[in-house]
Design a protein around this motif. Structure first.
Motif, short mmCIF file in Angstrom:
data_model
loop_
_atom_site.label_atom_id
_atom_site.label_comp_id
_atom_site.label_asym_id
_atom_site.label_seq_id
_atom_site.Cartn_x
_atom_site.Cartn_y
_atom_site.Cartn_z
N GLU A 154 -31.06 39.42 -22.65
CA GLU A 154 -29.82 40.20 -22.74
C GLU A 154 -29.50 40.81 -21.39
O GLU A 154 -30.40 41.20 -20.64
CB GLU A 154 -29.98 41.30 -23.80
CG GLU A 154 -28.71 42.08 -24.07
CD GLU A 154 -28.88 43.14 -25.16
OE1 GLU A 154 -27.86 43.60 -25.69
OE2 GLU A 154 -30.04 43.51 -25.47
N VAL A 159 -27.07 43.89 -20.01
CA VAL A 159 -26.25 45.01 -20.45
C VAL A 159 -25.60 45.66 -19.22
O VAL A 159 -26.29 46.32 -18.43
CB VAL A 159 -27.08 46.06 -21.21
CG1 VAL A 159 -26.19 47.21 -21.70
CG2 VAL A 159 -27.81 45.41 -22.38
N SER A 189 -32.97 42.33 -19.76
CA SER A 189 -34.22 42.21 -20.51
C SER A 189 -34.61 40.74 -20.56
O SER A 189 -33.75 39.86 -20.57
CB SER A 189 -34.08 42.79 -21.92
OG SER A 189 -33.13 42.07 -22.67
N GLY A 227 -27.08 36.09 -17.10
CA GLY A 227 -27.02 35.83 -18.54
C GLY A 227 -27.38 34.40 -18.89
O GLY A 227 -27.85 34.13 -20.00
#
Length: 200
Positions: free
Chosen positions: A36, A38, A47, A29
């Motif tokens: 992003e 997730v 991503s 992160g």
């Protein structure tokens, strides 16, 4: 670690040990070019901005982080007041072999962590449930579970953010707003957040 391209702007990572997900989520992160991260039960979807990094660079960073000691910053703690009067409270206590007050004490004495969110907006899967309290989902899900219902299923505990169908074993209910589109962010619980239940 297994890695798979997810289109040309994301990569799906599956570490050998799911316990590494939290550390990988924190490390990736903060990586340059990552837009992003997730998390899910066993995977991370990362991503990225193609102009700043690549899928191969993300995978390499993940492989390096996988073998490095992880020191996670202390996350925020959210306390949820709960009225333990759920429809399955008595049945779960009998299955576990304890009294209802003991079941309440055991469920509310643990500190949980949001591993990931899914199923419905604001629904967080909380790890940290005592193994002896792991229970299967109901064989036949309820067609309607009230918003705020606190339940357990498998290795997780969680709170229904809105009224919906569901098969989790219901222990109680909170009045806390788990999902509020007018709030920023709308979800009260996000991955990494610590959660405690306070009996009313």
């Amino acid at each position: 670690m297994i890695s798979r391209p997810y289109g040309d702007r994301a990569v799906l990572l599956e570490p050998d040990d799911p316990a590494q997900l939290a550390g990988l989520r924190a490390t990736l992160g903060a990586a340059p070019g990552v837009l992003e991260v997730v998390p899910a039960a066993r995977t991370l979807l990362v991503s990225f901005d193609q102009a700043r990094t690549s899928g191969a660079a993300i995978v390499e960073a993940a492989r390096q982080a996988e073998h490095a000691p992880q020191e996670l910053p202390e996350a925020a703690l959210v306390e949820l007041p709960v009225r333990y009067d759920g429809a399955d409270l008595q049945d779960v206590a009998e299955e576990v072999g304890c009294s209802v007050p003991e079941l309440i004490a055991r469920h509310s004495s643990a500190e949980y962590t949001v591993d990931f969110c899914g199923f419905a907006p604001g629904f967080a899967y909380l790890s940290g449930l005592e193994p002896a309290l792991h229970r299967p989902r109901l064989a036949t899900p309820r067609t309607q579970v009230p918003a705020g219902s606190v339940g357990i299923a498998g290795e997780y505990t969680g709170v229904y953010p809105r009224s919906s169908p569901g098969g989790w074993r219901l222990l109680g209910r909170t009045e806390a707003a788990l999902w509020d589109p007018s709030r920023t962010p709308p979800a009260l619980l996000a991955p990494g957040v610590r959660v405690r239940f306070r009996p009313l």
